[in-house]
Design a protein around this motif. Structure first.
Motif, PDB file in Angstrom:
ATOM      1  N   TYR A   1       9.179 -10.773  -4.088  1.00  0.00           N
ATOM      2  CA  TYR A   1       8.386  -9.544  -4.049  1.00  0.00           C
ATOM      3  C   TYR A   1       8.801  -8.550  -5.128  1.00  0.00           C
ATOM      4  O   TYR A   1       8.424  -7.375  -5.086  1.00  0.00           O
ATOM      5  CB  TYR A   1       8.492  -8.902  -2.665  1.00  0.00           C
ATOM      6  CG  TYR A   1       7.944  -9.788  -1.562  1.00  0.00           C
ATOM      7  CD1 TYR A   1       6.708 -10.413  -1.698  1.00  0.00           C
ATOM      8  CD2 TYR A   1       8.669 -10.011  -0.399  1.00  0.00           C
ATOM      9  CE1 TYR A   1       6.209 -11.242  -0.701  1.00  0.00           C
ATOM     10  CE2 TYR A   1       8.173 -10.832   0.606  1.00  0.00           C
ATOM     11  CZ  TYR A   1       6.940 -11.452   0.446  1.00  0.00           C
ATOM     12  OH  TYR A   1       6.445 -12.273   1.435  1.00  0.00           O
TER      13      TYR A   1
ATOM     14  N   PRO B   1       8.382   2.482  -7.771  1.00  0.00           N
ATOM     15  CA  PRO B   1       7.204   1.671  -7.506  1.00  0.00           C
ATOM     16  C   PRO B   1       5.954   2.539  -7.354  1.00  0.00           C
ATOM     17  O   PRO B   1       6.040   3.693  -7.010  1.00  0.00           O
ATOM     18  CB  PRO B   1       7.530   0.965  -6.200  1.00  0.00           C
ATOM     19  CG  PRO B   1       8.558   1.823  -5.545  1.00  0.00           C
ATOM     20  CD  PRO B   1       9.340   2.460  -6.649  1.00  0.00           C
TER      21      PRO B   1
ATOM     22  N   ILE C   1      11.862  -7.380  -5.939  1.00  0.00           N
ATOM     23  CA  ILE C   1      12.905  -6.423  -5.556  1.00  0.00           C
ATOM     24  C   ILE C   1      14.264  -6.969  -5.988  1.00  0.00           C
ATOM     25  O   ILE C   1      14.612  -8.106  -5.643  1.00  0.00           O
ATOM     26  CB  ILE C   1      12.897  -6.190  -4.039  1.00  0.00           C
ATOM     27  CG1 ILE C   1      11.511  -5.719  -3.587  1.00  0.00           C
ATOM     28  CG2 ILE C   1      13.967  -5.175  -3.643  1.00  0.00           C
ATOM     29  CD1 ILE C   1      11.309  -5.784  -2.087  1.00  0.00           C
TER      30      ILE C   1
ATOM     31  N   LYS D   1       5.941  -3.338  -9.387  1.00  0.00           N
ATOM     32  CA  LYS D   1       6.213  -4.158  -8.211  1.00  0.00           C
ATOM     33  C   LYS D   1       5.312  -3.792  -7.030  1.00  0.00           C
ATOM     34  O   LYS D   1       5.111  -4.591  -6.134  1.00  0.00           O
ATOM     35  CB  LYS D   1       7.682  -4.091  -7.811  1.00  0.00           C
ATOM     36  CG  LYS D   1       8.135  -2.790  -7.194  1.00  0.00           C
ATOM     37  CD  LYS D   1       9.612  -2.913  -6.843  1.00  0.00           C
ATOM     38  CE  LYS D   1      10.119  -1.619  -6.227  1.00  0.00           C
ATOM     39  NZ  LYS D   1      11.543  -1.665  -5.961  1.00  0.00           N
ATOM     40  N   SER D   2       4.728  -2.552  -7.034  1.00  0.00           N
ATOM     41  CA  SER D   2       3.829  -2.208  -5.950  1.00  0.00           C
ATOM     42  C   SER D   2       2.566  -3.042  -5.987  1.00  0.00           C
ATOM     43  O   SER D   2       1.896  -3.202  -4.981  1.00  0.00           O
ATOM     44  CB  SER D   2       3.476  -0.714  -6.017  1.00  0.00           C
ATOM     45  OG  SER D   2       2.821  -0.422  -7.243  1.00  0.00           O
TER      46      SER D   2
ATOM     47  N   ARG E   1       8.572  -2.058  -0.178  1.00  0.00           N
ATOM     48  CA  ARG E   1       9.046  -2.162  -1.556  1.00  0.00           C
ATOM     49  C   ARG E   1      10.278  -1.293  -1.844  1.00  0.00           C
ATOM     50  O   ARG E   1      10.243  -0.369  -2.658  1.00  0.00           O
ATOM     51  CB  ARG E   1       7.934  -1.770  -2.531  1.00  0.00           C
ATOM     52  CG  ARG E   1       6.664  -2.608  -2.367  1.00  0.00           C
ATOM     53  CD  ARG E   1       6.920  -4.030  -2.819  1.00  0.00           C
ATOM     54  NE  ARG E   1       5.858  -4.927  -2.384  1.00  0.00           N
ATOM     55  CZ  ARG E   1       5.456  -5.990  -3.061  1.00  0.00           C
ATOM     56  NH1 ARG E   1       6.043  -6.321  -4.186  1.00  0.00           N
ATOM     57  NH2 ARG E   1       4.505  -6.751  -2.598  1.00  0.00           N
TER      58      ARG E   1
END
Length: 452
Positions: free
Chosen positions: A182, A452, A184, A4-5, A159
């Motif tokens: 995003y 992340p 999350i 996700k980063s 994040r």
């Protein structure tokens, strides 16, 4: 969440603009959705009635994560004073869960007010102060657009491991979509009452949350049936009520508690009418003591103004900030529908519940959109009308309501039946501990993926 980063997504400004377009499209589509809903309304009502009769125990908790030194970050959001009460309890519970399972304390950021700030939450914005002001929706649109943009920028940059939204779906459904954009995961604590009216809204909700934490026992079946992953944790108000006094006065104690709501507009619409009912009741009970209970000190001047203008200040008074002391002395209550009904339930206090509508449009909307047999939460819990309830506009059923209140003082067997029904409703509501159970679900979801 893995990767996700690297998932940058749309810029915050573009993402919020897309949400605005989505909201505008929803408004344009509303007449068509209503047209599709009306022929099936009876089926929706029947389904909800089935849910009301379905037992719903507290769901098992997920297993605790293994002890580790991993840092973790939760974004907590609330939009109103009532929601912030539960958000602060959740923050405390998250820290307690982390300590119990030998995890580092979480980093906490979010949207909220002074309550969350006092808990050490890094605030990105404060919608709670705006809600307390009672500003109308149109004048608030720009404020909430800026708020969502600030939240989106924070989520995209920082994040967090999870977003936890408390109540207030009008803000938190778009916030949930932004967070999921995003990458999350989103937990919503205190599911919206889509089961009560305009239920088609659940489709958008299902796309905005990863896990819905339900607080009323008939909600899990309804949300799961509509494709929402749900876990039942119980009502967070019970955590607060666990320490509240619950001694109930007898019917012989001639005290009537008026509960006109906690918003200026709601008080304006309901308190003058309640005082008319109380004055009528005093003709039969001349020694009746009438007390207006109000938790918000900033609304005390407005309440006193109503008492003076109606001529009731001679026989009615305000008690601010001591709700449970007031209810503990009362023999009956006249209340607006809302969370305060659970306070009445805690005291097993007989009451009449009202929902006074402000416009012909509201009357039409109620007739067309409502999908529950009762609107008072206590009656929904009991599956029958334990507390008499009245929804109306205009002069309303003054005589009928005053007669129902008189029976609370004069009809001992009728009072006993009400109290027995309140016992049934309380048993179905379940035990306290919702905040701790919610925290376990949040912790499990936040730490279920690689950092992340």
């Amino acid at each position: 969440m893995a990767g996700k980063s690297r998932r940058r997504g749309l810029s915050p400004r573009a993402a919020v603009a897309l949400e605005a377009l989505r909201a505008a499209g929803g408004l344009l589509a509303a007449p068509f959705r209503l047209a599709g809903f009306l022929p099936r309304r009876r089926r929706w009502i029947a389904a909800v009635e089935g849910d009301l009769a379905t037992p719903a125990p507290i769901d098992p908790l997920p297993p605790p994560p293994a002890a580790s030194g991993r840092a973790w970050h939760v974004f907590v959001s609330c939009a109103e004073p009532s929601g912030e009460i539960h958000a602060t309890s959740l923050v405390d519970a998250l820290r307690a869960e982390a300590a119990e399972h030998r995890l580092p304390p979480p980093r906490l950021s979010g949207l909220g007010g002074r309550g969350l700030a006092a808990r050490g939450v890094e605030l990105v914005g404060d919608p709670v102060a705006r809600a307390a002001m009672g500003a109308d929706v149109l004048r608030s649109l720009r404020f909430y657009a800026r708020l969502l943009a600030a939240a989106a920028a924070h989520l995209r940059r920082e994040r967090p491991d999870a977003v936890v939204a408390v109540d207030s779906p009008a803000l938190h459904v778009p916030l949930g979509r932004l967070a999921r954009r995003y990458g999350i995961p989103v937990v919503h604590f205190g599911t919206p009452q889509y089961w009560a009216w305009a239920p088609w809204r659940v489709r958008a909700y299902a796309r905005a949350v990863d896990l819905a934490l339900t607080i009323l026992p008939f909600e899990p079946a309804w949300f799961r049936r509509h494709g929402v992953r749900a876990a039942h944790v119980g009502h967070p108000l019970l955590d607060l009520l666990a320490g509240a006094p619950a001694a109930r006065a007898g019917a012989g104690d001639l005290v009537l508690a008026l509960l006109p709501g906690s918003r200026a507009a709601v008080i304006e619409r309901n308190l003058p009418w309640m005082l008319v009912v109380a004055s009528r009741l005093r003709l039969a009970l001349p020694d009746l003591e009438v007390v207006v209970a109000q938790a918000r000190a900033d609304l005390a001047p407005a309440v006193r103004g109503h008492l003076e203008r109606s001529g009731a200040s001679r026989w009615a008074r305000l008690e601010a900030g001591a709700l449970h002391e007031t209810l503990g002395r009362a023999g009956a209550a006249l209340a607006v529908s809302g969370t305060v009904l659970l306070d009445l339930l805690h005291h097993r206090l007989p009451a009449v519940v009202i929902y006074r509508l402000g416009s012909p449009l509201a009357v039409g909307a109620r007739r067309a959109l409502l999908t529950v047999p009762w609107f008072a939460s206590v009656n929904l819990l009991a599956g029958r009308e334990v507390l008499p309830e009245h929804c109306f506009r205009g002069p309303g059923p003054v005589e009928e309501v005053s007669a129902a209140l008189l029976r609370c003082y004069k009809d001992e067997r009728g009072r006993e039946r009400i109290v027995a029904g309140l016992d049934e409703a309380a048993a179905r509501l379940g035990p306290p501990g919702a905040a701790r159970r919610a925290a376990r679900h949040v912790l499990s979801l936040a730490l279920s993926s690689p950092p992340p």
